[in-house]
Design a protein around this motif. Structure first.
Motif, PDB file in Angstrom:
ATOM      1  N   GLN A 120       8.277  -0.213 -20.482  1.00  8.00           N
ATOM      2  CA  GLN A 120       7.324  -0.854 -19.577  1.00  8.00           C
ATOM      3  C   GLN A 120       7.938  -1.040 -18.195  1.00  8.00           C
ATOM      4  O   GLN A 120       9.117  -1.363 -18.068  1.00  8.00           O
ATOM      5  N   LEU A 121       7.124  -0.823 -17.173  1.00  8.66           N
ATOM      6  CA  LEU A 121       7.542  -1.092 -15.801  1.00  8.66           C
ATOM      7  C   LEU A 121       8.043  -2.527 -15.716  1.00  8.66           C
ATOM      8  O   LEU A 121       7.383  -3.439 -16.205  1.00  8.66           O
ATOM      9  N   PRO A 122       9.215  -2.739 -15.122  1.00  6.61           N
ATOM     10  CA  PRO A 122       9.729  -4.111 -15.040  1.00  6.61           C
ATOM     11  C   PRO A 122       8.909  -4.966 -14.076  1.00  6.61           C
ATOM     12  O   PRO A 122       8.245  -4.449 -13.174  1.00  6.61           O
ATOM     13  N   GLU A 123       8.962  -6.262 -14.289  1.00  7.08           N
ATOM     14  CA  GLU A 123       8.346  -7.177 -13.322  1.00  7.08           C
ATOM     15  C   GLU A 123       9.183  -7.167 -12.055  1.00  7.08           C
ATOM     16  O   GLU A 123      10.413  -7.145 -12.113  1.00  7.08           O
ATOM     17  N   PHE A 124       8.517  -7.161 -10.912  1.00  5.89           N
ATOM     18  CA  PHE A 124       9.235  -7.210  -9.648  1.00  5.89           C
ATOM     19  C   PHE A 124       8.331  -7.739  -8.540  1.00  5.89           C
ATOM     20  O   PHE A 124       7.106  -7.724  -8.658  1.00  5.89           O
ATOM     21  N   LYS A 125       8.965  -8.191  -7.480  1.00  6.98           N
ATOM     22  CA  LYS A 125       8.276  -8.635  -6.267  1.00  6.98           C
ATOM     23  C   LYS A 125       9.228  -8.344  -5.118  1.00  6.98           C
ATOM     24  O   LYS A 125      10.317  -8.924  -5.048  1.00  6.98           O
ATOM     25  N   VAL A 126       8.835  -7.393  -4.255  1.00  9.17           N
ATOM     26  CA  VAL A 126       9.697  -6.977  -3.150  1.00  9.17           C
ATOM     27  C   VAL A 126       8.898  -6.892  -1.855  1.00  9.17           C
ATOM     28  O   VAL A 126       7.667  -6.816  -1.866  1.00  9.17           O
ATOM     29  N   GLN A 127       9.618  -6.873  -0.756  1.00 12.99           N
ATOM     30  CA  GLN A 127       9.008  -6.645   0.548  1.00 12.99           C
ATOM     31  C   GLN A 127       8.953  -5.138   0.797  1.00 12.99           C
ATOM     32  O   GLN A 127       9.769  -4.378   0.279  1.00 12.99           O
ATOM     33  N   ALA A 128       7.979  -4.721   1.596  1.00 15.77           N
ATOM     34  CA  ALA A 128       7.823  -3.309   1.900  1.00 15.77           C
ATOM     35  C   ALA A 128       7.380  -3.144   3.348  1.00 15.77           C
ATOM     36  O   ALA A 128       6.839  -4.070   3.962  1.00 15.77           O
ATOM     37  N   PHE A 129       7.624  -1.948   3.849  1.00  9.78           N
ATOM     38  CA  PHE A 129       7.120  -1.560   5.154  1.00  9.78           C
ATOM     39  C   PHE A 129       6.154  -0.408   4.935  1.00  9.78           C
ATOM     40  O   PHE A 129       6.464   0.555   4.221  1.00  9.78           O
ATOM     41  N   GLN A 130       4.953  -0.525   5.516  1.00  5.87           N
ATOM     42  CA  GLN A 130       3.956   0.533   5.402  1.00  5.87           C
ATOM     43  C   GLN A 130       3.023   0.493   6.588  1.00  5.87           C
ATOM     44  O   GLN A 130       2.455  -0.566   6.905  1.00  5.87           O
ATOM     45  N   ASN A 131       2.868   1.636   7.229  1.00  8.77           N
ATOM     46  CA  ASN A 131       1.914   1.788   8.327  1.00  8.77           C
ATOM     47  C   ASN A 131       2.019   0.691   9.381  1.00  8.77           C
ATOM     48  O   ASN A 131       1.024   0.110   9.800  1.00  8.77           O
ATOM     49  N   GLY A 132       3.246   0.392   9.798  1.00 10.91           N
ATOM     50  CA  GLY A 132       3.457  -0.559  10.882  1.00 10.91           C
ATOM     51  C   GLY A 132       3.433  -2.017  10.492  1.00 10.91           C
ATOM     52  O   GLY A 132       3.512  -2.889  11.359  1.00 10.91           O
ATOM     53  N   SER A 133       3.330  -2.298   9.193  1.00 11.45           N
ATOM     54  CA  SER A 133       3.245  -3.688   8.741  1.00 11.45           C
ATOM     55  C   SER A 133       4.196  -3.955   7.582  1.00 11.45           C
ATOM     56  O   SER A 133       4.546  -3.046   6.826  1.00 11.45           O
ATOM     57  N   PHE A 134       4.538  -5.234   7.436  1.00 11.57           N
ATOM     58  CA  PHE A 134       5.280  -5.685   6.263  1.00 11.57           C
ATOM     59  C   PHE A 134       4.279  -6.199   5.245  1.00 11.57           C
ATOM     60  O   PHE A 134       3.241  -6.764   5.604  1.00 11.57           O
ATOM     61  N   LYS A 135       4.593  -5.995   3.982  1.00  6.64           N
ATOM     62  CA  LYS A 135       3.743  -6.511   2.914  1.00  6.64           C
ATOM     63  C   LYS A 135       4.586  -6.739   1.680  1.00  6.64           C
ATOM     64  O   LYS A 135       5.697  -6.215   1.563  1.00  6.64           O
ATOM     65  N   THR A 136       4.054  -7.512   0.756  1.00  5.84           N
ATOM     66  CA  THR A 136       4.704  -7.753  -0.521  1.00  5.84           C
ATOM     67  C   THR A 136       4.090  -6.819  -1.554  1.00  5.84           C
ATOM     68  O   THR A 136       2.865  -6.648  -1.597  1.00  5.84           O
TER      69      THR A 136
END
Length: 188
Positions: free
Chosen positions: A8-24
């Motif tokens: 199973q995909l592990p549980e996670f929560k990370v920050q990301a950069f996409q299309n000029g914005s930060f998101k969780t």
């Protein structure tokens, strides 16, 4: 060591950069769709941008197949943005670039190089049920090929919807498949 295939995909929560914005981004965002986790060692390196651009050039095809791509390195989301801003090549990327500065996600997928604080090149395909169906890890001196990854995703999606059929070597969409049975033993 536990096999990663069908885990199973592990549980996670990370920050990301996409299309000029930060998101969780969390594991909850992945549920219900196909997803590729594309680990690489670090931003501002040599082989990594060639791979990330290769994936970026195929991103529309992955999206048309219902697949989200997540690149992952142990750099922060701020470094992802800086790389995006500094590199014409990296500006082509439209998929989320996940930040894993603590190495938690890299460890969960078994690609963390502890003494270097970065990841091996790892490619993982997760199905809509959250199970890992493809897992490949390679040394960091060897680049990957997005065309081959597309082919493997097509095969994984095919067998997921065609019970009892399997895809032979070099199978391509529309090609002949096999239905394993006792009648095929020793005849292939």
């Amino acid at each position: 060591m536990e096999p990663i295939i069908n885990s199973q995909l592990p549980e996670f929560k990370v920050q990301a950069f996409q299309n000029g914005s930060f998101k969780t981004v969390t594991n909850e965002d992945v549920k219900g769709k196909w997803a590729i986790f594309f680990f690489y060692p670090a931003d501002f390196t040599f082989v990594c941008p060639t791979e990330l651009v290769d994936i970026a050039e195929k991103y529309d095809q992955f999206q048309a197949m219902g697949v989200e791509v997540y690149s992952v390195s142990t750099d922060s989301h701020f470094v992802h943005k800086a790389w995006h801003d500094a590199s014409e090549s990296i500006r082509k990327i439209k998929y989320p670039m996940l930040a894993d500065p603590t190495g938690t996600l890299s460890r969960a997928f078994g690609v963390m190089i502890e003494e270097e604080g970065m990841a091996y090149r790892g490619t993982f395909l997760v199905n809509p049920e959250g199970k890992i169906k493809i897992a490949e890890i390679q040394d960091n001196n060897i680049g990957r090929n997005a065309d081959e990854l597309l082919r493997k995703v097509e095969a994984a999606q095919f067998v997921a919807t065609h019970d009892g059929e399997v895809c032979p070597a070099k199978w391509k969409k529309g090609g002949a498949t096999l239905k394993p049975s006792i009648d095929l033993v020793g005849k292939i």
